[in-house]
Design an enzyme around this catalytic site. Sequence first.
Site, PDB file in Angstrom:
ATOM      1  N   LYS A 152       0.854  -1.185   0.000  1.00  0.00           N
ATOM      2  CA  LYS A 152       0.000   0.000   0.000  1.00  0.00           C
ATOM      3  C   LYS A 152       0.890   1.235   0.000  1.00  0.00           C
ATOM      4  CE  LYS A 152      -1.619   2.751   2.914  1.00  0.00           C
ATOM      5  NZ  LYS A 152      -1.584   3.996   2.075  1.00  0.00           N
ATOM      6  N   GLU A 199      -1.017   7.429  -0.365  1.00  0.00           N
ATOM      7  CA  GLU A 199      -2.091   7.937  -1.215  1.00  0.00           C
ATOM      8  C   GLU A 199      -1.749   9.297  -1.815  1.00  0.00           C
ATOM      9  OE1 GLU A 199      -3.171   9.000   3.094  1.00  0.00           O
ATOM     10  OE2 GLU A 199      -2.163   7.393   1.981  1.00  0.00           O
ATOM     11  N   CYS A 247      13.579  11.171   6.376  1.00  0.00           N
ATOM     12  CA  CYS A 247      13.703  10.734   7.768  1.00  0.00           C
ATOM     13  C   CYS A 247      15.156  10.756   8.212  1.00  0.00           C
ATOM     14  CB  CYS A 247      13.096   9.346   7.953  1.00  0.00           C
ATOM     15  SG  CYS A 247      13.999   8.034   7.107  1.00  0.00           S
ATOM     16  N   GLU A 252       9.542  16.826  14.997  1.00  0.00           N
ATOM     17  CA  GLU A 252      10.090  16.590  13.669  1.00  0.00           C
ATOM     18  C   GLU A 252       9.392  17.538  12.700  1.00  0.00           C
ATOM     19  OE1 GLU A 252      11.169  12.904  10.677  1.00  0.00           O
ATOM     20  OE2 GLU A 252       9.333  12.780  11.854  1.00  0.00           O
TER      21      GLU A 252
END
Length: 510
Positions: free
Chosen positions: A182, A185, A290, A390
Site C-alpha cells: 500500500k 495515497e 527521515c 520533527e
Amino acid sequence: MAAVLQPNAIPTVKLLINGVWRDSNSSDWRDIVNPATQEVLARVPMCAGGEIDEAIASAAEAFKTWKNTPIGQRARIMLKLQELIRRDMKKLAACLTAEQGKTLPDAEGDVFRGLEVVEHAASIGTLSLGEMAENVASGVDTYFIRQPIGVCVGITPFNFPAMIPLWMFPMAIVSGNTFVLKPSEQDPMTTVLLAQLAIEAGVPPGVLNIVHGGKQAVDRLCTHPAVKAVSFVGSCHVGEHVYNLASTHGKRAQCMMGAKNHAIVMPDANKDQALNALVGAAFGAAGQRCMATSVAVLVGEAANWVPDIVAKAKTLKVNAGTVVGTDVGPVISKQAKARIEGLIAKGVAEGCILDLDGRNPNVDGYPSGNFIAPTILSGVKPHHSVYKEEIFGPVLVIVSVDTLDEAIALTNANPYGNGTGIFTQSGAVARKFQNEIDVGQVGINVPIPVPVPYFSFTGSRGSKLGDLGPYGKQAVHFYTQVKTVTARWFDDAAVDGGKSGGVNTTISLK
C-alpha cells in the site's frame, strides 16, 4: 495499464490483484496533486475492506506455489527487474518529481538507492543459506533452514515513493513470500510504475499486489488473519499504531519512524566540506527525509560559523523540481507547508533567533507551489518546539554547546535514534563519538549515514519499532523463519543386528 483516462481526462490509479490491473469500486477518491503547480495528476481510491481482502487472498493462494519456486528462478527475476528499472530510470524520475516534488536529480537518486536493494536481492542464494553441524551426537546431525513466512505487507510514505517500496517487496518476494503493498495515497504513481516493471520482469500473478487507501486499508492489512508480517515506514504516530495493531494480531512488524537527526560540528572540522555537507543534508529534498540533518550542534568555536551556514543556504535555488539547477523543490502539500510555517513562527515566538526566513519565497512561474526556502533558527534549546518536533521541511535548527561531551549528552537525551553524524579531523574524537552515541546509524564526516544494501537500515530508540530493519541480511531474517532439523539415520546392519540401543527415555542423545 495502471491508469485509464476518464471522461474528465483525469487518470485513475488502479489496483493490482492477482496479476490484473483493475479499477476500484470505492466511492471515496483522493486527488494526486503536483506540489509545484497544483495540477491534479490522477485520482487514487481509498479501498474498502473487500478489495484489501481480495488482494490478501490472491497473495495467500500464490504463496502455495511461489514458496517452492527455485531460488535461482527468483533471483533471475530480480536481475531482470534491475535491468528494467535502469531502462526506465528517466521515466520513473519524471513521474516521481511530478507527484512528489523533489528535483529530477534527487528523484533519480531515490530510484537508484532502491535499485541497489534489487541488485542485492539477486544474491538471495547466498543470503538465505542455513547452517549445519554434523555428529552433534552419535550419528546425529542438526541443521537449520530458512523458509518464507507467507503473505507480507508493506506500507510506505510519500517522501520516497521509489526507494522505500524497493526496500520492501523485492527482498520479501525473492525470499519466497508474497506481498501486498500500500503506497502513500499522496504519490502512488511511481510505485505503480515499479509494480508494472516487476510484472514485466516475470513476477507471477498474486505474488505482488497493490492496494490503495488510508487508515481503513492500513487497519485491515494489519489485522487480516492471513498476513504474517508488516513493514512500515512513516511517522511515529502512525508507526506506533501499525506496530501495536499488527503485533497484537500476531504479525511480525518492523516500523521505521520519525527522527531528529543531529550533526555535531567540531571546531577542527574541515570547515568548507562540513558546512557544504550540513547544508545539503538539511535542505535537500526540502528536508522531507527521515534521515535529513535537522539539528546542527556547533561545538566550541564552531558556534561562530552560523553566518557561514546562512550564507551557504542562501545560495540554494528554490524552484520546481523540473527546473534545471533547482536545489530545493516544494513540500508535498498545502497542509505540510502550513504546518512547517507554523512551527517556524512558534520557534520565533519561543525566543529562537530566525537567521534565515524561507517562508513565502517568490518562485517565478509557480505562484501556487508549496514552496518554503531554506530556513535557519539558532539559539535553540531542548525545550523549544522546533527542537522537540520533527519539522519535516527545509528548516535547520542550531544548538551551540561548549564540549563534545555536551553534544553527545544532548543527542542521547533526544528520544529519536535514526541517524547522527560528526564532522571532525580527529580520529580520537570520532572514535569516542561512535562509541558513546546512542543512535542506530552514525556518520563520520558523512551527513546522511544510510547504509548500502549489504548492510541493514538500523535506526534505533524512538525511530524504530521491531528488532529487524529493512533490506540487507536483517530483511532476509525478517521475511523468513528458521526451521531446525535434528536427524539420525540408522544403517541396515545396526537395525538388523539389534544394536540400536533399545528404548531411550532420557532427553540426551548419545
